[in-house]
Motif scaffolding. Structure first.
Motif, PDB file in Angstrom:
ATOM      1  N   ALA A  37      -1.810  -7.686 -12.921  1.00  0.00           N
ATOM      2  CA  ALA A  37      -1.597  -8.580 -11.587  1.00  0.00           C
ATOM      3  C   ALA A  37      -2.839  -9.365 -11.232  1.00  0.00           C
ATOM      4  N   ARG A  64      -1.424   3.347 -17.930  1.00  0.00           N
ATOM      5  CA  ARG A  64      -0.389   2.658 -17.328  1.00  0.00           C
ATOM      6  C   ARG A  64      -0.677   1.855 -16.029  1.00  0.00           C
ATOM      7  N   GLN A  65      -1.386   2.439 -15.243  1.00  0.00           N
ATOM      8  CA  GLN A  65      -1.606   1.774 -13.826  1.00  0.00           C
ATOM      9  C   GLN A  65      -2.632   0.952 -14.205  1.00  0.00           C
ATOM     10  N   ARG A  96      -3.204  -0.851 -16.916  1.00  0.00           N
ATOM     11  CA  ARG A  96      -2.783  -2.211 -17.531  1.00  0.00           C
ATOM     12  C   ARG A  96      -2.286  -2.941 -16.438  1.00  0.00           C
ATOM     13  N   HIS A  97      -1.429  -2.300 -15.432  1.00  0.00           N
ATOM     14  CA  HIS A  97      -0.624  -3.143 -14.496  1.00  0.00           C
ATOM     15  C   HIS A  97      -1.572  -3.927 -13.352  1.00  0.00           C
ATOM     16  N   THR A  98      -2.714  -3.188 -13.049  1.00  0.00           N
ATOM     17  CA  THR A  98      -3.839  -3.795 -12.054  1.00  0.00           C
ATOM     18  C   THR A  98      -4.246  -4.925 -12.867  1.00  0.00           C
TER      19      THR A  98
END
Length: 196
Positions: free
Chosen positions: A153, A145-146, A148-150
């Motif tokens: 961004a 999840r982290q 994907r968010h990175t």
């Protein structure tokens, strides 16, 4: 017959090139007459190769996608973290510099066009895939999840609109705009033991 086909393909390419050149010069959708004049052909020749200007926009977008993917494929995602960031940002900056007018035209004309919407999705997916490839070392240290968010961004950071603001609204030079992106990407990525 082959000679005629070759001439027709050459004419088609010159019309696409004329459309792209006019878009780079002025941020307005060029008319059929302006495209024909730039290409050195009649308006009739434009519509013999393309049923309408929408079809020409789609063909021009496909041409740009092909060129951009070839350019990206030619640059391996290797080297130290700072080298990978620099190469990625400089290449992305050059792409934005060159194709920002086409991107604006795509967005302005996508409302009633599934074809253009699909191309916009493909472009965004290409950018995401490149980010995942270039920064795989760092991204693999994150939970899914982290990670994907990175990636998302970074994709938002290196978007065409971001480049347009840095270069237009804030009047940064190419080098200054790249430096902003490089600094931000370095801050977004996790520290790893391979950061040298």
């Amino acid at each position: 017959m082959d000679g005629r086909r070759a001439r027709s393909a050459r004419t088609r390419q010159l019309i696409i090139d004329a459309y792209l050149a006019l878009l780079r010069e002025r941020p307005q959708i060029p008319t059929a007459a302006a495209i024909a004049q730039r290409a050195g052909y009649s308006v009739r020749s434009v519509f013999e190769r393309f049923p309408d200007l929408h079809a020409l926009r789609v063909a021009a977008t496909d041409e740009v996608l092909l060129r951009a993917s070839s350019r990206v494929a030619a640059r391996a995602a290797t080297g130290s973290r700072s080298e990978r960031i620099r190469v990625h940002v400089e290449m992305r900056g050059q792409t934005c510099e060159e194709w920002l007018p086409l991107w604006c035209a795509l967005n302005a004309n996508q409302a009633d066009s599934p074809d253009l919407k699909a191309r916009i999705r493909v472009i965004r997916e290409m950018v995401v895939n490149r980010i995942e490839e270039v920064y795989a070392t760092e991204l693999l240290t994150l939970e899914p999840r982290q990670r994907r968010h990175t990636v998302l961004a970074i994709e938002a950071l290196v978007d065409f609109e971001s480049w347009a603001r840095l270069r237009g609204q804030f009047e940064l030079s190419f080098e200054e705009a790249c430096a902003v992106w490089m600094h931000a990407i370095d801050r977004l990525l996790p520290n790893t033991s391979a950061d040298c």
